[in-house]
Write an enzyme that holds these catalytic residues in place. Structure first.
Site, mmCIF file in Angstrom:
data_model
loop_
_atom_site.group_PDB
_atom_site.id
_atom_site.type_symbol
_atom_site.label_atom_id
_atom_site.label_comp_id
_atom_site.label_asym_id
_atom_site.label_seq_id
_atom_site.Cartn_x
_atom_site.Cartn_y
_atom_site.Cartn_z
ATOM 1 N NE ARG A 15 -1.202 2.463 2.864
ATOM 2 C CZ ARG A 15 -0.513 3.519 3.391
ATOM 3 N NH1 ARG A 15 -0.511 4.578 2.601
ATOM 4 N NH2 ARG A 15 -0.052 3.588 4.674
ATOM 5 C CG ASP A 16 3.202 4.328 3.154
ATOM 6 O OD1 ASP A 16 2.837 5.307 2.051
ATOM 7 O OD2 ASP A 16 3.478 4.742 4.192
ATOM 8 C CG HIS A 207 3.913 4.948 9.198
ATOM 9 N ND1 HIS A 207 3.094 4.042 8.599
ATOM 10 C CD2 HIS A 207 4.301 5.796 8.136
ATOM 11 C CE1 HIS A 207 3.019 4.317 7.347
ATOM 12 N NE2 HIS A 207 3.789 5.180 6.891
ATOM 13 C CG HIS A 209 7.745 7.591 5.199
ATOM 14 N ND1 HIS A 209 7.566 7.038 3.950
ATOM 15 C CD2 HIS A 209 6.654 7.492 5.810
ATOM 16 C CE1 HIS A 209 6.210 6.772 3.803
ATOM 17 N NE2 HIS A 209 5.491 6.961 5.130
ATOM 18 C CB CYS A 240 3.587 10.205 1.059
ATOM 19 S SG CYS A 240 1.778 10.988 1.230
ATOM 20 C CG ASN A 249 6.731 3.344 5.148
ATOM 21 O OD1 ASN A 249 6.186 3.469 4.143
ATOM 22 N ND2 ASN A 249 6.252 3.692 6.224
HETATM 23 P P1 HMG Z 1 -12.704 14.695 -2.865
HETATM 24 O O1 HMG Z 1 -12.383 14.847 -4.223
HETATM 25 O O2 HMG Z 1 -12.789 15.711 -1.828
HETATM 26 O O3 HMG Z 1 -14.110 13.654 -2.502
HETATM 27 O O4 HMG Z 1 -11.723 13.732 -2.238
HETATM 28 P P2 HMG Z 1 -15.345 13.710 -3.096
HETATM 29 O O5 HMG Z 1 -16.125 13.358 -1.960
HETATM 30 O O6 HMG Z 1 -15.837 15.237 -3.764
HETATM 31 O O7 HMG Z 1 -15.173 12.886 -4.231
HETATM 32 C C1 HMG Z 1 -14.687 13.067 -5.507
HETATM 33 C C2 HMG Z 1 -14.811 11.864 -6.280
HETATM 34 O O8 HMG Z 1 -13.966 10.629 -5.746
HETATM 35 C C3 HMG Z 1 -16.100 11.298 -6.693
HETATM 36 O O9 HMG Z 1 -15.991 10.867 -7.846
HETATM 37 C C4 HMG Z 1 -16.437 10.307 -5.757
HETATM 38 O O10 HMG Z 1 -17.380 9.110 -6.050
HETATM 39 C C5 HMG Z 1 -14.891 9.633 -5.734
HETATM 40 P P3 HMG Z 1 -16.451 11.712 -9.211
HETATM 41 O O11 HMG Z 1 -17.878 12.079 -8.880
HETATM 42 O O12 HMG Z 1 -15.414 12.794 -9.438
HETATM 43 O O13 HMG Z 1 -16.202 10.585 -10.311
HETATM 44 N N1 HMG Z 1 -14.584 9.027 -4.397
HETATM 45 C C6 HMG Z 1 -14.165 7.900 -4.174
HETATM 46 N N2 HMG Z 1 -13.856 6.776 -5.195
HETATM 47 C C7 HMG Z 1 -13.291 5.686 -4.711
HETATM 48 N N3 HMG Z 1 -13.247 5.488 -3.306
HETATM 49 C C8 HMG Z 1 -13.433 6.234 -2.513
HETATM 50 C C9 HMG Z 1 -13.992 7.507 -2.788
HETATM 51 N N4 HMG Z 1 -14.361 8.621 -2.176
HETATM 52 C C10 HMG Z 1 -14.898 9.466 -3.278
HETATM 53 N N5 HMG Z 1 -13.387 6.014 -1.108
HETATM 54 C C11 HMG Z 1 -10.977 11.800 -0.895
HETATM 55 C C12 HMG Z 1 -11.574 13.074 -0.902
HETATM 56 C C13 HMG Z 1 -10.739 11.321 0.477
HETATM 57 C C14 HMG Z 1 -11.872 10.752 -1.560
HETATM 58 C C15 HMG Z 1 -9.719 11.703 -1.658
HETATM 59 O O14 HMG Z 1 -8.862 12.861 -1.260
HETATM 60 C C16 HMG Z 1 -8.778 10.669 -1.548
HETATM 61 O O15 HMG Z 1 -9.211 9.581 -2.028
HETATM 62 N N6 HMG Z 1 -7.348 10.939 -0.711
HETATM 63 C C17 HMG Z 1 -6.670 9.594 -0.670
HETATM 64 C C18 HMG Z 1 -5.247 10.163 -0.589
HETATM 65 C C19 HMG Z 1 -4.328 9.132 -0.322
HETATM 66 O O16 HMG Z 1 -4.663 7.806 -0.535
HETATM 67 N N7 HMG Z 1 -3.089 9.305 0.252
HETATM 68 C C20 HMG Z 1 -2.139 8.187 0.637
HETATM 69 C C21 HMG Z 1 -2.564 7.430 1.809
HETATM 70 S S1 HMG Z 1 -2.205 8.360 3.401
HETATM 71 C C22 HMG Z 1 -0.447 8.109 3.609
HETATM 72 O O17 HMG Z 1 -0.055 7.812 2.735
HETATM 73 C C23 HMG Z 1 0.154 8.198 5.081
HETATM 74 C C24 HMG Z 1 0.246 7.202 5.843
HETATM 75 O O18 HMG Z 1 1.405 6.177 5.314
HETATM 76 C C25 HMG Z 1 0.966 7.632 6.991
HETATM 77 C C26 HMG Z 1 2.370 8.508 6.884
HETATM 78 O O19 HMG Z 1 3.208 8.027 6.265
HETATM 79 O O20 HMG Z 1 1.919 9.452 7.421
HETATM 80 C C27 HMG Z 1 -0.958 6.508 5.942
HETATM 81 MG MG MG Z 2 3.388 6.600 5.079
#
Ligand code: HMG
Ligand code: MG
Length: 299
Positions: A15-16, A207, A209, A240, A249
């Protein structure tokens, strides 16, 4: 404080690690990676994400990956869910554990999930309720615990506030993410001391990186603080997408090597892990980010 005798490693490579890859990676290659990790004795694997494919295209095939992996009893196969839609998609894919993710910095929260910290926490409440109904466990993440790519310094008290909210709403564990890898051992110890006033140490995970090469030192510092769960990524994969320049990581192989040297059990077979890491590195067409794996292949 004495060191723990057992450490649980949360493998976040599929995933990450892979979420940040621009090149297409087939479902078959992802499945092969997860199965190899299972075979190496990893007890917790973050397999994918049910996030918007517009935001993170690489995770779009997560349901197919879940459908094809060989699940071993006793192993947790988890996924990220940013909202109820993601949670429902995860449950439909047979996921029994999800992770929700918040940030300690407002700017990162906006860039990563397009909402404020408090909006994100409010979004998690219905996930927690639905999770209870479905018997799904929920883990919580806090990003930017030792620095933010947009805001710079982040106060440990701010991290504690967000971690506590996640814990109080029902996350059984809160993983503290040094998203950009700027943390040092001293800052890590201080962070854990502050957060532990709000969330018990045995409910915290680290966690790290490895962007600044500090992850191993930070893990050792966390062990000294009584933390016994760490997230790591096979072959040091990743970064990220919303933290420019963030590297992967800490490599799982390197953490297992550290733990073996300390006589701390992780249940993981280092040699099998190295093989899994070499395979995915070949798929990606680059050298492993694990120092241990690189040293072994040079022998
Ligand atoms: P948004 O644009 O504000 O959301 O995104 P929305 O509700 O307006 O939806 C926009 C579009 O996305 C719509 O589709 C929704 O249907 C669709 P459209 O009408 O434009 O065709 N949608 C989805 N599709 C699939 N699955 C869903 C979903 N939700 C809405 N669940 C949202 C808000 C949260 C969805 C967006 O910002 C997003 O998906 N962000 C994910 C970011 C991400 O994954 N980042 C990496 C993970 S975090 C990380 O890596 C850190 C970590 O490792 C810890 C660390 O290192 O610190 C965990
Ligand atoms: Mg991370």
């Amino acid at each position: 404080m004495s060191l723990p005798t057992h450490v649980r490693l949360v493998e976040v490579g599929p995933r990450d690690g892979l979420q940040n890859e621009a090149q297409p990676i087939s479902v078959a290659d992802k499945v092969r990676l997860v199965d190899a990790l299972t075979a190496a004795g990893v007890s917790y694997i973050e397999v994918g994400s049910f996030v918007s494919p517009k935001w993170v295209p690489q995770m779009a095939g997560s349901a197919e990956v879940f459908a094809q992996i060989q699940r071993k009893p006793g192993v947790t196969y988890a996924a990220l869910a940013p909202n109820l839609r993601g949670f429902e998609d995860a449950v439909a894919a047979g996921v029994k554990e999800v992770a929700v993710f918040a940030a300690a910095s407002e700017a990162f929260s906006q860039r990563n999930i397009n909402c404020s910290i408090s909006e994100s926490l409010a979004r998690f409440v219905p996930i927690m309720e639905a999770a209870k109904q479905h018997g799904v466990s929920v883990r919580g993440y806090v990003s930017c615990v030792l620095g933010c790519p947009y805001e710079g310094n982040v106060a440990p008290e701010q991290v504690a506030l967000v971690a506590r909210e996640l814990y109080d709403m029902g996350c059984y564990e809160v993983s503290l993410g040094d998203t950009i890898g700027t943390g040092t051992a001293g800052a890590t110890r201080k962070l854990i001391e502050v957060v532990a006033a709000d969330v018990p140490r045995e409910k915290l995970a680290g966690h790290f990186h490895d962007t600044y090469g500090q992850a191993m030192a930070n893990i050792y510092a966390s062990l000294l603080e009584g933390v016994a769960v760490f997230d790591s990524s096979i072959a040091g994969l990743g970064g990220c997408p919303y933290a420019k320049g963030a590297s992967g990581n800490v490599a799982t192989e390197d953490v297992v090597y550290l733990l073996n040297g300390l006589g701390i059990d992780s249940g993981i077979d280092l040699e099998a892990l190295i093989v899994a890491g070499q395979h995915i590195s070949t798929v990606l067409g680059r050298a492993s980010g694990s120092r241990v794996a690189r040293a072994r292949s040079a022998q």
